[in-house]
Each structure stands twice: as C-alpha cells, then as structure tokens.
Design a protein around this motif. Structure first.
Motif, mmCIF file in Angstrom:
data_model
loop_
_atom_site.group_PDB
_atom_site.id
_atom_site.type_symbol
_atom_site.label_atom_id
_atom_site.label_comp_id
_atom_site.label_asym_id
_atom_site.label_seq_id
_atom_site.Cartn_x
_atom_site.Cartn_y
_atom_site.Cartn_z
ATOM 1 N N VAL A 47 0.838 -1.209 0.000
ATOM 2 C CA VAL A 47 0.000 0.000 0.000
ATOM 3 C C VAL A 47 0.868 1.254 0.000
ATOM 4 O O VAL A 47 0.655 2.190 -0.785
ATOM 5 N N TRP A 77 3.849 -12.141 3.039
ATOM 6 C CA TRP A 77 3.305 -13.382 3.606
ATOM 7 C C TRP A 77 1.948 -13.734 3.019
ATOM 8 O O TRP A 77 1.178 -14.482 3.599
ATOM 9 N N SER A 79 -0.889 -15.086 0.012
ATOM 10 C CA SER A 79 -1.005 -16.307 -0.814
ATOM 11 C C SER A 79 -0.536 -16.056 -2.243
ATOM 12 O O SER A 79 -0.562 -16.959 -3.066
ATOM 13 N N LEU A 81 -1.831 -14.315 -4.717
ATOM 14 C CA LEU A 81 -2.868 -14.434 -5.751
ATOM 15 C C LEU A 81 -3.415 -13.053 -6.079
ATOM 16 O O LEU A 81 -3.635 -12.239 -5.174
ATOM 17 N N SER A 218 12.674 4.494 10.582
ATOM 18 C CA SER A 218 11.453 4.271 11.352
ATOM 19 C C SER A 218 10.774 5.598 11.676
ATOM 20 O O SER A 218 11.447 6.570 12.034
ATOM 21 N N GLY A 358 1.104 -14.716 8.209
ATOM 22 C CA GLY A 358 0.985 -13.257 8.177
ATOM 23 C C GLY A 358 -0.288 -12.818 8.866
ATOM 24 O O GLY A 358 -1.182 -13.634 9.133
ATOM 25 N N THR A 395 -4.196 -7.200 -4.058
ATOM 26 C CA THR A 395 -4.786 -6.981 -5.378
ATOM 27 C C THR A 395 -5.341 -5.568 -5.526
ATOM 28 O O THR A 395 -5.285 -4.991 -6.606
#
Ligand SMILES: Cc1cc2nc3c(=O)[nH]c(=O)nc-3n(C[C@H](O)[C@H](O)[C@H](O)COP(=O)(O)OP(=O)(O)OC[C@H]3O[C@@H](n4cnc5c(N)ncnc54)[C@H](O)[C@@H]3O)c2cc1C
Length: 483
Positions: A47, A77, A79, A81, A218, A358, A395
């Motif tokens: 993001v 972490w 999947s 997809l 940081s 995750g 996504t």
C-alpha cells in the motif's frame, strides 16, 4: 540536524529506477538537512509503495520511510494471488468483488504482466461437494466470470469456468483421490510470481518518478507537518522529516501510529510449503472444501520453484503484533488434514520444507463476527491532520493508494495515473544467483543478507535453501561495499 552516514556516491541521477545504498544515503541526508517534501508515506508494504508511486506520478515530491526492508511486513506473507474476488461474491459483497476484478485486470494487463500468470484451480466434485453444492459453486464462479469479462480481462488471459471429468482432473492434479470423484470445476485466477517482488517493482517505479525510497528509517511519531524519524541502518540518528502531507500506510501496525483513530482486528493466515513431488507434481491448484462451509477451502497451489503452497488459515489474532508471526503446530495439522481429504495420500509434517504466516490488517467491525467474514474493504481515514489508509488486499492496493491521494493531493497536482503505468522490473536480468544478488544490491536496495535471501529472492522460505545461499549473499554485499 543529525549526521547521517555518507556512502560513496556511485548512484545514477534521480529519474533512474536504480535503488542502492548510496542513493538512499544521499536522499536521507538531504531530508535531514531540512529539505521538505509534498508527501511523506510511512510504510513500505504494497500500500505504501503504491501511495509513493501515485503521488510521485501526479508530480508531487515524495519520501517513503519503511522501518525495515521493503515488504518487511504482511505483503510478503500473502497467498500471492491476484484475486478476482470470488469469496466476496459468496458473501454478497459485489462491490469488493468488482473492485478486485478491475484491479486484477490492471495488474495483469498493464502494471505487472511480467509477474502475474493465469493459474488453473480445481474444485473436486463428489465427497464433500454434493450435486446441489456443486451447482451453487458453479453459479458463483460464473458470476465471477461475468465480472472478469466486464472488467476487460479476456478469456485468453483467464479462461472461463469448465466442468471437467474425473480423468482430466487427475491429469491436471495427479495426487487427487478418485474416491467418489465425479469430476471437477476448473476455473482460473491470477498468480503473482512473488509478492515481495511486486512491492519492490512498484517502489522502483516510484523512484523513477523521483520518489525517495528510504528503507530502515522508522517513523517514531506522526505529525500534521511530517514525522519524527530515525535511521535504524546508519548511526541511529533522528530528525524531523518535513512534509506538507502525511500518509500512514503501516498495515497491521496502523492502529498504533494513528493514535487509536483506526481500529483493526487482525486475522492470522498460515501456509506450508511441500515439494511438488509429495503431491504428485500438480499443474493446477486444488481447492479442498472445508466441511460445513460452502465457501471456504484449503488450497494447494503449485509454484514455479518446485514447491506447492498449502493454505490458508483465517483466525482472529489478539495481542501485540509480532515482527514475524509463526505457524502453530495445530494450524499445520489442520492444513495437512484438510488438503488430505481430497488427495490419494495425506501429506505429513515430514513433507513440510517451509512455513510462513501473516496478519491481515482487517478493519474492525462493531459486531463480533468471525474474521473470516470481516470485510476486505479498505478505508481512508483523515485524523490529526494526516490520513491513514488500511484494509483491502494486495490486489486492490493500487486503488487504495488512489483513494488516499485523491483525499490529500492539492488541486494543482495531476490526476491519478497509476492505472496506465507499467512497472519497473520486467527487464530485470536473468542469470545465476550471483548475478541476481549483485543486481539486487545495485538496483533493488538490498542492504543486508536478510534483504537478499528473504525479500529480493525468496530462498528464505525454505530454511535449507537459505543456508545454502548464505555465502553467496555475503559475497554480493561485500562486492557492493567495495564497488
Ligand atoms: C496470510 C495472508 C494471505 C493473503 N493473501 C492475499 C492474496 O493472495 N491476495 C491478495 O490480494 N491479498 C492477500 N492478502 C492481503 C494482503 O497481503 C495485505 O492486505 C497487504 O499485504 C497489506 O499491505 P500493507 O502495505 O497495508 O501492509 P504491510 O505489508 O504490513 O506494510 C506495512 C509496512 O509498514 C511498516 N511499518 C510499520 N510501522 C512502521 C513505522 N513506525 N515506521 C516505518 N514503517 C513502519 C512495516 O514494517 C511494513 O513493512 C493476504 C494476507 C495474509 C495475511
């Protein structure tokens, strides 16, 4: 002002997508010396990276600070997809499914065709899935297929649903059990070669528009006019980084930095990695339905590196957020048993060569619903003179960034252009490990052995592969230091 370590300046001029230690040091020093930016993005996950690209490609000056490496958090972490959003359709959340289908189309066709391929999925019919359940699943997938077409993804890119015979199903996934197998539903979705690499390619593209990508910096406190930051890779010095606007994109950590303005209800998801041979060398992913749920599955997804990823769990996570969540033994047992229900042979713990978990940055809702049913919607929340953008998924991260920047971009900034931008990385040199590791230090901002093994490559997913590559990674960093 603090003194920041100056590396020898061998970096290309701004405008290049090459990221390395020297460029980082130079840009960080300028900010420490008082240079200010239009937009400060905090967080270098997917993001934050899209926010940096969105802002920079609107013509704004941008700095992104990430306290670890790019993709240090949840974004590596996943999947992996690029979902069309079938799960959301099953819950009647057509808006989220439509957004997923549209963003998948942009990722596959414009942004990252070099990282995303079409992956066939099989849902075995028989056993857990009786005829009525099969018909319901088929109707849902056909609806998803309609969204695919409406979003502009062609059938050549992602073929439509087909019913296949038991024989064809076993040809695609030879490990499938033929017990009660009547056939299978064969449908397609997008598979991302690697999620950490997607983050990196977005960040490098942002850098090519002039964004300063500053890892190992940081943010200690956020303010309306910037943030108190600390260089955790250099001398540990801190300074006030001046910015006209601040975007908090720290995922599952966003609640802490937002001072309570955003409430999250994290959900843990775990995966296992087994050699493809243990599952009969599948060419298609296999979805094993969970008993009692018409919409939830455990899947076994073949990967390009000779492994199959078995996932995924979805359970509420309470307590302090760890840097790296671990897979619990009971989650491992659950995943192995669940996928074993549709296979000839149930894989065992001895087959498992790697594991990762995750935390999903899900928005809290006021009812006590299970996290598996919590919305994957995202939110852009304005508070204390800054904005927090959170929720969503890999996504839909491009759209999340668009919404966040629409909220804060000044009227004189250009409109969002990210849906038209092809990401850097498609021309990355191929070659042996030494070549790739060297490129990672000169162009991909790898500063440590962990950056090389756990994010620029994913050798670290399998501890034995990681151990074997340690010396090569150390050598690449040593060469970079003397270049
Ligand atoms: C198990 C699992 C599977 C998933 N599978 C998929 C999938 O297949 N497809 C899909 O689309 N989505 C998937 N998702 C969702 C997706 O991975 C996440 O929504 C997304 O990665 C979140 O990205 P982010 O940038 O918000 O957070 P993160 O990636 O966590 O990035 C936040 C960053 O902020 C940094 N940070 C924190 N505090 C500070 C600070 N004080 N200063 C500077 N930096 C800071 C962190 O180090 C971190 O790198 C999955 C999620 C999980 C958990």
């Amino acid at each position: 002002m603090v003194s920041l370590r100056r590396d020898r300046d061998v970096s290309p001029p701004i405008g290049s997508d090459a990221l390395n230690a020297a460029r980082r040091a130079r840009e960080l020093q300028a900010l420490a010396d008082g240079e200010s930016v239009d937009v400060l993005v905090v967080g270098g996950g997917i993001v934050g990276a899209w926010c940096a690209l969105d802002a920079a490609s609107r013509g704004l000056s941008v700095a992104l600070v990430e306290r670890g490496d790019l993709a240090q958090g949840t974004s590596r972490w996943s999947s992996k997809l690029a979902h069309g959003g079938l799960r959301y359709l099953a819950h009647g959340d057509v808006g989220v499914a439509w957004e997923s289908a549209r963003e998948r189309a942009i990722l596959m066709d414009v942004s990252a065709p070099h990282l995303i391929r079409a992956l066939p999925f099989l849902i075995p019919l028989g056993g857990q899935v009786d005829r009525a359940a099969g018909a319901k699943l088929e109707a849902g997938i056909r609806l998803g297929d309609g969204l695919r077409a409406a979003a502009g993804t062609s059938r050549r890119r992602l073929p439509s649903l087909r019913r296949v015979s038991a024989k064809e199903a076993r040809r695609l996934a030879p490990g499938l059990s033929d017990r009660q197998l009547r056939g299978a539903l064969l449908h397609w979705d997008g598979q991302i070669e690697d999620d950490a690499r997607l983050v990196l390619d977005v960040a490098r593209t942002a850098a090519s528009y002039g964004a300063r990508i500053l890892t190992y910096v940081s943010a200690e406190r956020l303010h309306a006019d910037g943030a108190s930051v600390r260089d955790v890779h250099g001398d540990g010095g801190g300074f006030h980084l001046r910015a006209r606007r601040v975007v908090n994109a720290t995922g599952v950590w966003a609640g802490e930095l937002s001072g309570g303005a955003v409430r999250l209800r994290p959900s843990k998801g775990s995966h296992l990695l087994v050699p493809a041979a243990a599952l009969g060398e599948p060419r298609a992913a296999v979805n094993a339905p969970l008993p009692g749920s018409g919409t939830r599955f455990v899947f076994a997804v073949p990967r390009a590196d000779g492994l199959v990823m078995i996932g995924i769990t979805d359970a509420p996570y309470d307590g302090p957020i760890p840097d790296e969540p671990a897979v619990d033994p009971d989650e491992e047992a659950f995943l192995l048993a669940s996928i074993g229900r549709v296979l000839e042979r149930t894989p065992t713990r001895d087959d498992v060569v790697g594991r990762f978990a995750g935390l999903r940055p899900l928005l809290a809702s006021d009812d006590a619903s299970a996290t598996a049913d919590l919305s994957r919607r995202h939110a852009v929340v304005a508070h204390d003179g800054l904005v927090t953008v959170v929720g969503g998924k890999l996504t839909t991260a491009r759209r999340m960034a668009q919404d966040a920047l629409d909220r804060i971009a000044a009227a004189d900034a250009g409109p969002c252009a990210t849906h038209r931008i092809r990401l850097a990385g498609w021309d990355r040199p191929q070659g042996d490990l030494a070549t790739q590791l060297r490129f990672a230090t000169t162009h991909e901002l790898a500063l440590t052995v962990d950056d090389l093994l756990d994010r620029r490559t994913r050798l670290g997913l399998v501890p034995a592969r990681r151990d074997a590559a340690l010396d090569a990674a150390r050598a690449a960093l040593a060469t970079a230091a003397t270049a």
